[in-house]
Design a protein around this motif. Structure first.
Motif, PDB file in Angstrom:
ATOM      1  N   UNK A 480       0.823  -1.061  -0.191  1.00 15.01           N
ATOM      2  CA  UNK A 480       0.090   0.057   0.175  1.00 15.01           C
ATOM      3  C   UNK A 480       0.927   1.359   0.063  1.00 15.01           C
ATOM      4  N   UNK A 481       2.200   1.181   0.425  1.00 15.36           N
ATOM      5  CA  UNK A 481       2.861   2.244   0.430  1.00 15.36           C
ATOM      6  C   UNK A 481       3.357   2.802  -0.859  1.00 15.36           C
ATOM      7  N   UNK A 482       3.383   1.983  -2.093  1.00 12.72           N
ATOM      8  CA  UNK A 482       3.814   2.362  -3.479  1.00 12.72           C
ATOM      9  C   UNK A 482       2.437   2.643  -4.350  1.00 12.72           C
ATOM     10  N   UNK A 483       2.682   3.486  -5.422  1.00 14.96           N
ATOM     11  CA  UNK A 483       1.858   4.009  -6.045  1.00 14.96           C
ATOM     12  C   UNK A 483       1.488   3.099  -7.467  1.00 14.96           C
ATOM     13  N   UNK A 484       0.712   3.103  -8.276  1.00 15.89           N
ATOM     14  CA  UNK A 484       0.852   2.531  -9.578  1.00 15.89           C
ATOM     15  C   UNK A 484       2.031   3.084 -10.433  1.00 15.89           C
ATOM     16  N   UNK A 485       2.748   2.146 -10.937  1.00  8.87           N
ATOM     17  CA  UNK A 485       3.832   2.638 -11.899  1.00  8.87           C
ATOM     18  C   UNK A 485       3.631   3.229 -13.424  1.00  8.87           C
ATOM     19  N   UNK A 486       4.027   4.095 -13.740  1.00  9.81           N
ATOM     20  CA  UNK A 486       3.902   4.633 -15.154  1.00  9.81           C
ATOM     21  C   UNK A 486       5.194   3.885 -16.003  1.00  9.81           C
ATOM     22  N   UNK A 487       4.783   3.164 -16.687  1.00  8.28           N
ATOM     23  CA  UNK A 487       5.754   2.373 -17.442  1.00  8.28           C
ATOM     24  C   UNK A 487       5.755   2.621 -18.793  1.00  8.28           C
ATOM     25  N   UNK A 488       6.838   3.093 -19.419  1.00  3.59           N
ATOM     26  CA  UNK A 488       6.863   3.538 -20.926  1.00  3.59           C
ATOM     27  C   UNK A 488       8.042   3.037 -21.769  1.00  3.59           C
ATOM     28  N   UNK A 489       7.708   3.128 -23.107  1.00  6.27           N
ATOM     29  CA  UNK A 489       8.898   2.517 -24.050  1.00  6.27           C
ATOM     30  C   UNK A 489       9.308   3.615 -24.703  1.00  6.27           C
ATOM     31  N   UNK A 490      10.479   4.113 -24.918  1.00  6.56           N
ATOM     32  CA  UNK A 490      10.745   5.372 -25.696  1.00  6.56           C
ATOM     33  C   UNK A 490      12.458   5.408 -25.983  1.00  6.56           C
ATOM     34  N   UNK A 491      12.686   6.193 -26.963  1.00  6.08           N
ATOM     35  CA  UNK A 491      14.271   6.255 -27.422  1.00  6.08           C
ATOM     36  C   UNK A 491      14.396   7.741 -26.826  1.00  6.08           C
ATOM     37  N   UNK A 492      13.523   8.554 -26.462  1.00  5.61           N
ATOM     38  CA  UNK A 492      13.580   9.980 -26.137  1.00  5.61           C
ATOM     39  C   UNK A 492      14.376  10.227 -24.776  1.00  5.61           C
ATOM     40  N   UNK A 493      15.300  11.209 -24.671  1.00  8.10           N
ATOM     41  CA  UNK A 493      15.926  11.350 -23.829  1.00  8.10           C
ATOM     42  C   UNK A 493      16.522  13.167 -23.693  1.00  8.10           C
ATOM     43  N   UNK A 494      16.383  13.916 -22.684  1.00  3.11           N
ATOM     44  CA  UNK A 494      16.170  13.483 -21.417  1.00  3.11           C
ATOM     45  C   UNK A 494      14.398  13.406 -21.247  1.00  3.11           C
ATOM     46  N   UNK A 495      14.067  12.631 -20.116  1.00  5.64           N
ATOM     47  CA  UNK A 495      12.325  12.673 -19.899  1.00  5.64           C
ATOM     48  C   UNK A 495      12.090  13.406 -18.848  1.00  5.64           C
ATOM     49  N   UNK A 496      10.950  14.011 -19.014  1.00  4.52           N
ATOM     50  CA  UNK A 496      10.325  15.003 -17.893  1.00  4.52           C
ATOM     51  C   UNK A 496       9.518  14.361 -17.118  1.00  4.52           C
ATOM     52  N   UNK A 497       9.818  13.920 -16.179  1.00 10.32           N
ATOM     53  CA  UNK A 497       8.642  13.234 -15.277  1.00 10.32           C
ATOM     54  C   UNK A 497       8.025  14.189 -14.270  1.00 10.32           C
ATOM     55  N   UNK A 498       6.712  14.310 -14.243  1.00  9.60           N
ATOM     56  CA  UNK A 498       5.898  15.299 -13.493  1.00  9.60           C
ATOM     57  C   UNK A 498       4.899  14.232 -12.643  1.00  9.60           C
ATOM     58  N   UNK A 499       4.903  14.771 -11.287  1.00 13.01           N
ATOM     59  CA  UNK A 499       4.155  13.852 -10.312  1.00 13.01           C
ATOM     60  C   UNK A 499       3.298  14.961  -9.698  1.00 13.01           C
ATOM     61  N   UNK A 500       1.762  14.835  -9.919  1.00  7.00           N
ATOM     62  CA  UNK A 500       0.958  15.983  -9.448  1.00  7.00           C
ATOM     63  C   UNK A 500      -0.075  15.044  -8.637  1.00  7.00           C
ATOM     64  N   UNK A 501      -0.239  15.698  -7.324  1.00  8.66           N
ATOM     65  CA  UNK A 501      -1.156  14.966  -6.194  1.00  8.66           C
ATOM     66  C   UNK A 501      -2.093  16.118  -5.653  1.00  8.66           C
ATOM     67  N   UNK A 502      -2.879  15.607  -4.856  1.00  7.73           N
ATOM     68  CA  UNK A 502      -3.809  16.475  -3.838  1.00  7.73           C
ATOM     69  C   UNK A 502      -3.922  15.360  -2.730  1.00  7.73           C
ATOM     70  N   UNK A 503      -3.625  15.910  -1.504  1.00  3.40           N
ATOM     71  CA  UNK A 503      -4.408  15.125  -0.355  1.00  3.40           C
ATOM     72  C   UNK A 503      -5.679  15.151  -0.207  1.00  3.40           C
ATOM     73  N   UNK A 504      -6.422  14.082  -0.620  1.00  3.80           N
ATOM     74  CA  UNK A 504      -7.976  14.275  -0.886  1.00  3.80           C
ATOM     75  C   UNK A 504      -8.744  13.979   0.638  1.00  3.80           C
ATOM     76  N   UNK A 505      -9.912  14.507   0.445  1.00  2.02           N
ATOM     77  CA  UNK A 505     -10.608  14.470   1.918  1.00  2.02           C
ATOM     78  C   UNK A 505     -11.084  13.038   1.962  1.00  2.02           C
ATOM     79  N   UNK A 506     -10.992  12.448   3.370  1.00  2.00           N
ATOM     80  CA  UNK A 506     -11.552  11.091   3.523  1.00  2.00           C
ATOM     81  C   UNK A 506     -12.972  10.996   3.396  1.00  2.00           C
TER      82      UNK A 506
END
Length: 506
Positions: A480-506
């Motif tokens: 439960x401590x780990x998020x879903x992983x975004x898995x990609x296939x690409x020859x591009x470099x560099x890769x710009x990885x963005x993590x966007x989140x909100x602490x939701x109301x319970x």
């Protein structure tokens, strides 16, 4: 008294599309919209444009009917058919190549009309002669002079010469130093293939030094492909690249505003984005500065303004307010950074009170971000720039007493994955700088709505990979401590990885 012709004009039947229509072939526009529409389809011409500019239909017919092998063949004879007067020079051209340019074709037809020559009959005669290979032997063509005035300062003589050379050699070499001038020349000549070639070169060679002039050229010539390419490049490189170079000063405010509003904007954190924007303002107001100032220098500069009101409330700052309204100041969490915001006296007091209140209520409610109502425009952003030398790359972040690691992993030459996971504050590898002066939450679970996005450039086109918006309870133990992983296939470099989140109301 002038005698009127008692006979009505004779109608002739011509094939102009999928049906035969009655029309007046001698008139540039007969008023028969259906026939006109069918004719436009037949010659692959935009109907709306032809209604505005009827002469384009004649030009399109010339270009469509002229054999491609004649347009591209190398001229063996040194004798020209057309003399073009432009930019103080006389340029010798040949008819087969001239017809690739709509502007030159139009000037040529107008010159024929002035000489009492029927353009349509002249075209038929020319085609027959060219196809027989006896233009010079049987039907010598009288030289025709045309003139073109150019008022665009971007068009230099060298750039115009390159554009005309492209009529004969499609893959003529174009340097990056002259591509802007060649683009302007191609626009004036209405030489579409050359214009698009220049656009492709410019979008593939964007740099901090060229971004301004290429973007303004795209706006000037209404080339959406070029302006969009500049905007996407800026979305990725505003913070990590432009934010470290003096070229940031040249970025137009209009472009900056578009980029700040984009959901694809990459930044390491909300504070990094704020510093980049403050630097842009500093460089606008200190135009003699030729080096990037230290952050402390910027702070001292803005702190030097009168304390009677904030910088954005003064005359000099009011026009900049729309830019700073795009920032997510509630995503600046560290107490040290919040103190700096108040110290520089840049933002109105009401803005700072609102940010402080949102943090207070979030801490009081165990991290719930009740102040965030729209994920797309208000969620907190963090980023990783995954370079070629990395096999793994990670960063630890602390927010409202919860600690997360955002991480990228290279599995092989083209396979990558990105994820985030919650970690304990007691972890041995946890940086002390992150824990310092930070609250610690003892809650076993934290409900988070998040999205992971990765973008990279491949063959001058941006590839984008993303998860959906996922809501998950993060615990302190696997899985439960780990998020879903975004898995990609690409020859591009560099890769710009963005993590966007909100602490939701319970």
């Amino acid at each position: 008294m002038k005698m009127l012709n008692p006979h009505k004009p004779r109608l002739e039947r011509q094939i102009v599309g999928s049906t035969n229509r009655w029309r007046f072939p001698q008139e540039p526009f007969s008023g028969d919209l259906l026939a006109h529409s069918q004719l436009c389809k037949a010659v692959n011409t935009d109907f709306d444009e032809v209604l505005k500019h009827p002469d384009r239909l004649c030009i399109s017919q010339f270009q469509k009917n002229f054999p491609k092998n004649l347009k591209s063949e190398t001229i063996q004879s040194g004798e020209a058919d057309v003399i073009l007067e432009c930019l103080g020079f006389k340029w010798e051209l040949h008819q087969p190549q001239l017809f690739q340019s709509e502007t030159l074709t139009k000037l040529y037809l107008m010159a024929l009309a002035r000489g009492n020559v029927d353009p349509e009959q002249e075209l038929k005669r020319l085609l027959q002669a060219q196809l027989r290979g006896k233009v010079k032997e049987q039907h010598p063509v009288k030289k025709i002079s045309i003139s073109l005035k150019i008022y665009d300062a971007l068009v230099t003589k060298a750039a115009f010469a390159t554009a005309l050379k492209s009529l004969y050699i499609p893959e003529v070499k174009i340097s990056m130093e002259e591509v802007l001038g060649v683009l302007a020349a191609a626009h004036i000549l209405q030489f579409r293939s050359l214009f698009q070639r220049c656009v492709a070169m410019m979008t593939s060679e964007l740099t901090p030094a060229t971004i301004k002039k290429f973007y303004l050229a795209g706006c000037r010539y209404k080339e959406e492909r070029l302006t969009t390419g500049c905007e996407k490049w800026m979305e990725m490189n505003l913070v990590p690249l432009m934010g470290t170079q003096i070229h940031l000063r040249k970025v137009p405010q209009e472009l900056l505003h578009k980029v700040l509003r984009s959901p694809r904007l990459f930044t390491f954190s909300e504070f990094h984005l704020l510093k980049t924007l403050l630097l842009w303002v500093y460089l606008q107001m200190n135009n003699k500065t030729q080096t990037i100032p230290a952050y402390e220098t910027m702070v001292a500069f803005f702190s030097s303004f009168p304390k009677t009101c904030s910088f954005l409330e003064q005359d000099v700052g009011q026009t900049l307010t729309p830019l700073f309204l795009c920032l997510r100041l509630h995503g600046i969490i560290k107490g040290k950074h919040l103190e700096e915001l108040r110290h520089i006296n840049f933002f109105p007091e009401s803005w700072l009170v609102r940010v402080t209140a949102s943090h207070y209520h979030a801490l009081e409610s165990g991290g719930d971000m009740a102040h965030v109502r729209d994920f797309t425009t208000q969620a907190v952003r963090f980023g990783l720039l995954f370079n070629q030398e990395y096999t793994t790359h990670s960063k630890t972040i602390a927010i409202y007493g919860f600690f997360f690691e955002i991480k990228g992993i290279k599995h092989d030459t083209t396979s990558y994955s990105f994820h985030m996971q919650r970690i304990r504050h007691t972890d041995l590898e946890f940086p002390a700088s992150v824990c310092e002066h930070s609250p610690i939450s003892l809650r076993a679970e934290r409900l988070v709505t998040y999205e992971i996005r990765a973008q990279t450039l491949v063959d001058s086109k941006w590839q984008e990979f993303r998860t959906n918006q996922i809501t998950q309870k993060f615990g302190l133990a696997k899985p439960s401590c780990k998020s879903h992983a975004l898995k990609i296939q690409t020859v591009g470099i560099p890769i710009y990885a963005s993590f966007t989140f909100v602490f939701s109301l319970a």
